[in-house]
Design an enzyme around this catalytic site. Structure first.
Site, PDB file in Angstrom:
ATOM      1  N   GLY A  45    -105.857 -38.886  43.495  1.00  0.00           N
ATOM      2  CA  GLY A  45    -105.105 -39.055  42.258  1.00  0.00           C
ATOM      3  C   GLY A  45    -103.606 -38.843  42.367  1.00  0.00           C
ATOM      4  N   ASP A 101    -102.366 -34.704  40.346  1.00  0.00           N
ATOM      5  CA  ASP A 101    -102.054 -35.665  39.285  1.00  0.00           C
ATOM      6  C   ASP A 101    -102.124 -35.040  37.906  1.00  0.00           C
ATOM      7  OD1 ASP A 101    -104.801 -35.353  39.446  1.00  0.00           O
ATOM      8  OD2 ASP A 101    -105.280 -37.489  39.468  1.00  0.00           O
ATOM      9  N   ASP A 104    -106.551 -30.576  34.071  1.00  0.00           N
ATOM     10  CA  ASP A 104    -107.433 -30.836  32.934  1.00  0.00           C
ATOM     11  C   ASP A 104    -108.285 -29.589  32.711  1.00  0.00           C
ATOM     12  OD1 ASP A 104    -109.312 -31.853  31.122  1.00  0.00           O
ATOM     13  OD2 ASP A 104    -109.320 -33.830  31.983  1.00  0.00           O
ATOM     14  N   LYS A 132    -103.138 -31.202  30.356  1.00  0.00           N
ATOM     15  CA  LYS A 132    -103.740 -31.162  29.024  1.00  0.00           C
ATOM     16  C   LYS A 132    -103.742 -29.701  28.604  1.00  0.00           C
ATOM     17  CE  LYS A 132    -106.707 -35.173  29.893  1.00  0.00           C
ATOM     18  NZ  LYS A 132    -108.103 -35.680  30.042  1.00  0.00           N
ATOM     19  N   PHE A 153    -108.666 -39.383  27.992  1.00  0.00           N
ATOM     20  CA  PHE A 153    -108.830 -39.769  29.385  1.00  0.00           C
ATOM     21  C   PHE A 153    -107.800 -40.851  29.709  1.00  0.00           C
ATOM     22  CE2 PHE A 153    -110.719 -41.324  33.265  1.00  0.00           C
ATOM     23  CZ  PHE A 153    -111.202 -40.156  33.840  1.00  0.00           C
ATOM     24  N   VAL A 154    -107.032 -40.601  30.762  1.00  0.00           N
ATOM     25  CA  VAL A 154    -105.950 -41.520  31.094  1.00  0.00           C
ATOM     26  C   VAL A 154    -106.160 -42.117  32.486  1.00  0.00           C
ATOM     27  CG1 VAL A 154    -104.185 -40.496  29.611  1.00  0.00           C
ATOM     28  CG2 VAL A 154    -104.547 -39.542  31.890  1.00  0.00           C
ATOM     29  N   ASP A 160    -107.669 -42.678  38.175  1.00  0.00           N
ATOM     30  CA  ASP A 160    -108.664 -43.748  38.153  1.00  0.00           C
ATOM     31  C   ASP A 160    -109.758 -43.524  37.120  1.00  0.00           C
ATOM     32  OD1 ASP A 160    -109.965 -41.560  39.624  1.00  0.00           O
ATOM     33  OD2 ASP A 160    -111.533 -43.025  39.975  1.00  0.00           O
ATOM     34  N   ARG A 166    -105.877 -47.224  39.573  1.00  0.00           N
ATOM     35  CA  ARG A 166    -104.865 -46.345  40.185  1.00  0.00           C
ATOM     36  C   ARG A 166    -103.542 -47.079  40.361  1.00  0.00           C
ATOM     37  NH1 ARG A 166    -107.613 -41.796  42.031  1.00  0.00           N
ATOM     38  NH2 ARG A 166    -109.672 -42.150  42.923  1.00  0.00           N
TER      39      ARG A 166
HETATM   40  P1  XMP Z   1    -109.818 -30.889  36.425  1.00  0.00           P
HETATM   41  O1  XMP Z   1    -110.714 -31.106  35.228  1.00  0.00           O
HETATM   42  O2  XMP Z   1    -110.571 -30.388  37.624  1.00  0.00           O
HETATM   43  O3  XMP Z   1    -109.363 -32.351  36.720  1.00  0.00           O
HETATM   44  O4  XMP Z   1    -108.579 -30.103  36.095  1.00  0.00           O
HETATM   45  C1  XMP Z   1    -108.664 -32.622  37.809  1.00  0.00           C
HETATM   46  C2  XMP Z   1    -109.017 -33.942  38.426  1.00  0.00           C
HETATM   47  O5  XMP Z   1    -109.892 -34.733  37.621  1.00  0.00           O
HETATM   48  C3  XMP Z   1    -109.369 -36.008  37.433  1.00  0.00           C
HETATM   49  N1  XMP Z   1    -109.030 -36.145  36.000  1.00  0.00           N
HETATM   50  C4  XMP Z   1    -108.713 -37.266  35.427  1.00  0.00           C
HETATM   51  N2  XMP Z   1    -108.618 -38.482  35.944  1.00  0.00           N
HETATM   52  N3  XMP Z   1    -107.971 -39.288  33.858  1.00  0.00           N
HETATM   53  C5  XMP Z   1    -108.256 -39.490  35.152  1.00  0.00           C
HETATM   54  O6  XMP Z   1    -108.144 -40.619  35.613  1.00  0.00           O
HETATM   55  C6  XMP Z   1    -108.059 -38.089  33.238  1.00  0.00           C
HETATM   56  O7  XMP Z   1    -107.789 -37.959  32.050  1.00  0.00           O
HETATM   57  C7  XMP Z   1    -108.453 -37.042  34.085  1.00  0.00           C
HETATM   58  N4  XMP Z   1    -108.650 -35.757  33.869  1.00  0.00           N
HETATM   59  C8  XMP Z   1    -108.997 -35.233  35.062  1.00  0.00           C
HETATM   60  C9  XMP Z   1    -108.133 -36.073  38.288  1.00  0.00           C
HETATM   61  O8  XMP Z   1    -108.422 -36.680  39.517  1.00  0.00           O
HETATM   62  C10 XMP Z   1    -107.731 -34.659  38.526  1.00  0.00           C
HETATM   63  O9  XMP Z   1    -107.136 -34.401  39.774  1.00  0.00           O
END
Ligand code: XMP
Length: 185
Positions: A45, A101, A104, A132, A153-154, A160, A166
């Site tokens: 990402g 990236d 979340d 977020k 979700f972006v 991706d 991507r």
């Molecule tokens: P966490 O939930 O572990 O998320 O903090 C980290 C990884 O999950 C993917 N991620 C997303 N990918 N849109 C995406 O395309 C989203 O809104 C999103 N939220 C989480 C991402 O790879 C990130 O490193």
């Protein structure tokens, strides 16, 4: 592709401008680091963000890579972070900047920060392009953030959905009719 991708949330131009400012902030913090820094990029990402950021950082640097996966297939529901391949230079005594990236749920960065700290670096900081707010537990912190966004979700600019999008030059919201196709049971 247009069916899956909704409105543009952050334009290509806004991304460029913010990354330039972020790079200035980071350069300032590491101004007295003559041995340079070690970037640890969380793939896939952070790929595009990493490429744009490092070309704006006028300092000595090494780059390490880690892959972490959390979304299997066509879903927007995190299934927990799983460490994949790791290709890192020696981090002991180094000033490490983790690049991801998005923050979340924080599961990915919790895993990566723990793994990096295990290698006994001198300092560990983290930069994310997107965050977020309020979703990650308080112990998962970042030092530099590009943009705070709502809990949507972006995709694009490295992010991706089911391995796709991507390559979009901007960040867009995933349209609701694309979401959780494999979760429909
Ligand atoms: P966490 O939930 O572990 O998320 O903090 C980290 C990884 O999950 C993917 N991620 C997303 N990918 N849109 C995406 O395309 C989203 O809104 C999103 N939220 C989480 C991402 O790879 C990130 O490193």
């Amino acid at each position: 592709m247009p069916g899956d991708v909704g409105e543009v949330l952050i334009s290509e131009d806004a991304l460029k401008r913010r990354i330039t400012v972020l790079a200035r902030e980071i350069s300032h913090v590491y101004a007295d680091t003559p041995r340079g820094i070690t970037m640890v990029a969380v793939l896939a990402g952070s790929l595009i963000f990493l490429a744009d950021l490092i070309r704006r950082l006028p300092m000595k640097m090494r780059i390490g890579l880690m892959t972490v996966s959390s979304y299997a297939g066509a879903t927007t529901e995190s299934r927990g972070a799983v460490l994949g391949s790791v290709s890192l230079p020696d981090l002991r005594g180094r000033d490490v900047l983790i690049v991801d990236d998005i923050l979340d749920t924080g599961r990915t960065l919790a895993l990566v920060q723990t793994e990096v700290r295990r290698a006994k670096p001198r300092t560990v900081r983290t930069v994310v392009l997107l965050r977020k707010p309020g979703k990650a537990p308080p112990e998962v912190t970042v030092d530099f953030t590009g943009f705070d966004i709502d809990d949507v979700f972006v995709v694009g600019f490295g992010l991706d959905y089911d391995g796709l999008y991507r390559n979009l030059p901007h960040v867009a919201v995933l349209s609701s009719n694309a979401q959780d196709l494999d979760g429909v049971t």
